[in-house]
Scaffold this motif. Structure first.
Motif, short mmCIF file in Angstrom:
data_model
loop_
_atom_site.label_atom_id
_atom_site.label_comp_id
_atom_site.label_asym_id
_atom_site.label_seq_id
_atom_site.Cartn_x
_atom_site.Cartn_y
_atom_site.Cartn_z
N LEU A 207 -35.24 -4.28 -41.19
CA LEU A 207 -34.09 -4.24 -42.15
C LEU A 207 -32.93 -5.27 -41.92
O LEU A 207 -32.58 -5.51 -40.98
CB LEU A 207 -33.71 -2.82 -41.73
CG LEU A 207 -34.67 -1.76 -42.17
CD1 LEU A 207 -34.17 -0.14 -41.90
CD2 LEU A 207 -35.45 -1.83 -43.50
N HIS A 208 -32.30 -5.55 -43.06
CA HIS A 208 -31.19 -6.47 -42.87
C HIS A 208 -30.08 -5.64 -42.39
O HIS A 208 -29.66 -4.55 -42.33
CB HIS A 208 -30.87 -6.77 -44.28
CG HIS A 208 -29.74 -7.67 -44.60
ND1 HIS A 208 -28.45 -7.49 -45.28
CD2 HIS A 208 -29.44 -8.80 -43.75
CE1 HIS A 208 -27.81 -8.58 -45.05
NE2 HIS A 208 -28.02 -9.33 -44.21
N LEU A 209 -29.44 -6.68 -41.22
CA LEU A 209 -28.34 -6.07 -40.29
C LEU A 209 -28.70 -4.82 -39.51
O LEU A 209 -27.57 -4.29 -38.83
CB LEU A 209 -27.16 -5.64 -41.18
CG LEU A 209 -26.80 -6.62 -42.19
CD1 LEU A 209 -25.39 -6.41 -42.99
CD2 LEU A 209 -26.35 -8.07 -41.43
N TYR A 210 -29.93 -4.35 -39.52
CA TYR A 210 -30.25 -3.29 -38.39
C TYR A 210 -29.88 -3.66 -36.95
O TYR A 210 -30.34 -4.78 -36.55
CB TYR A 210 -31.74 -3.22 -38.63
CG TYR A 210 -32.15 -1.82 -37.82
CD1 TYR A 210 -31.58 -0.54 -38.19
CD2 TYR A 210 -33.19 -1.87 -36.80
CE1 TYR A 210 -31.96 0.56 -37.35
CE2 TYR A 210 -33.42 -0.74 -36.11
CZ TYR A 210 -32.88 0.57 -36.39
OH TYR A 210 -33.16 1.73 -35.59
N GLU A 211 -29.27 -2.94 -36.10
CA GLU A 211 -28.60 -3.24 -35.02
C GLU A 211 -29.46 -3.15 -33.85
O GLU A 211 -29.64 -3.98 -32.91
CB GLU A 211 -27.39 -2.66 -34.93
CG GLU A 211 -26.09 -2.80 -35.56
CD GLU A 211 -25.05 -2.07 -35.43
OE1 GLU A 211 -25.03 -1.33 -34.25
OE2 GLU A 211 -23.84 -2.05 -36.11
N GLU A 212 -30.44 -2.58 -33.87
CA GLU A 212 -31.44 -2.37 -32.85
C GLU A 212 -32.46 -3.53 -33.14
O GLU A 212 -32.91 -3.75 -33.89
CB GLU A 212 -32.17 -1.15 -32.80
CG GLU A 212 -31.19 0.15 -32.61
CD GLU A 212 -32.04 1.46 -32.62
OE1 GLU A 212 -32.81 1.57 -32.14
OE2 GLU A 212 -31.26 2.52 -32.85
N ASN A 213 -33.18 -3.91 -31.76
CA ASN A 213 -34.07 -4.96 -31.68
C ASN A 213 -33.84 -6.38 -32.81
O ASN A 213 -34.77 -6.44 -33.50
CB ASN A 213 -35.49 -4.38 -32.25
CG ASN A 213 -35.72 -3.27 -31.33
OD1 ASN A 213 -35.56 -3.21 -30.12
ND2 ASN A 213 -36.23 -2.01 -32.10
N GLY A 214 -32.43 -6.51 -32.84
CA GLY A 214 -32.15 -7.52 -33.75
C GLY A 214 -32.53 -8.79 -33.35
O GLY A 214 -32.58 -9.39 -32.10
#
Length: 292
Positions: A207-214
């Motif tokens: 996902l775009h901009l998803y903070e976990e596992n970035g």
């Protein structure tokens, strides 16, 4: 193929052409270009049908979202990595300009398989609840599940759960996608498409901009396989330049701008069946032949 932009190769011996519009057909003709024998100009879009199996399936909401948020990623994997990227847009625009802009932008990014369009219209609201109510008769989740089962992607790319700049349709698209990836595995749900395409388990969802596992994509290295040696970021900018109708708004292809929601370099691995990433390659850990 009933493509909006379609190339038809005529037999060389053809000397005349008649286009017959039957009374029962409602056809809007934007234009015809006719060429003599020889090589097809680079400007002509030779679209392929939607693919059978996608390496990467991208779910933009509107025409221009693909360039703004996913354009650098798409360009890297179509042009440099030569991966098959299929796009499935949630919104089918009523404005005639936007449907042409969508194809021109995708072609610029190296996408060659014709996009899939959903049935939703643009709502222009930031509330996901309002959007969900407005489109209560549109089975978005069932539509997403059908695309996942049809294209059997190795990787799926979706919007920011917060809607990038807060767009409600972006939020709904991303939120439903996190469920649709799971539902696509279950033959007891949406049985019609399960019978038609079979079920599918997707190895990775970003996902775009998803903070976990970035991960942060490298969008500034010139691509050797691009004829102009552009970077993925530059290709995304060129793709967005085709969306003339949207240039009245303050949107632009951006990097290093996380707070605005427009950063095209940042994605997060929402779920994975092949382990966590160690680098910035969304295809990492996927053995395509083994998985398929």
């Amino acid at each position: 193929n009933a493509f909006l932009h379609e190339y038809v190769q005529l037999p060389e011996e053809v000397t005349s052409l008649v286009v017959d519009f039957h009374e029962e057909c409602h056809i809007y003709l934007s234009g015809i270009q006719l060429y003599t024998t020889g090589s097809v100009p680079e400007s002509i879009q030779l679209w392929l049908p939607p693919c059978e199996k996608a390496d990467i399936l991208v779910f933009p909401t509107h025409a221009d979202d693909d360039a703004l948020f996913f354009g650098a990623l798409i360009s890297q994997y179509t042009i440099q990595e030569e991966r098959t990227v299929q796009t499935a847009f949630m919104v089918q625009h009523a404005q005639k300009e936007r449907v042409h802009e969508r194809l021109n932008g995708l072609w610029e990014m190296g996408v060659r398989n014709y996009p899939i369009l959903g049935t939703m219209q643009d709502s222009g609201t930031h509330s996901m609840e309002t959007v969900e109510h407005l489109h209560k008769n549109d089975d978005l989740k069932g539509w997403q599940v059908a695309q996942i089962r049809r294209f059997k992607p190795l990787v799926i790319i979706g919007h920011d759960l917060k809607g990038e700049y807060g767009n409600g349709q972006h939020k709904l698209n991303a939120h439903y996608l996190t469920h649709s990836v799971e539902i696509a595995q279950d033959s007891t749900q949406y049985t019609e498409t399960a019978l038609r395409y079979g079920t599918w388990t997707t190895p990775k969802l970003y996902l775009h901009l998803y903070e976990e596992n970035g991960i942060i994509l490298d969008v500034n290295t010139p691509m050797e396989k691009d004829s102009r040696r552009r970077t993925p970021f530059e290709v995304a900018e060129d793709a967005y330049s085709h969306h003339h109708s949207q240039h009245i708004y303050p949107f632009y292809v951006s990097q290093d701008d996380y707070e605005s929601g427009m950063d095209c370099t940042r994605f997060g691995l929402y779920c994975s069946l092949v382990g966590q990433d160690t680098g910035a390659d969304i295809m990492e850990n996927i053995d395509a032949a083994k998985w398929r």
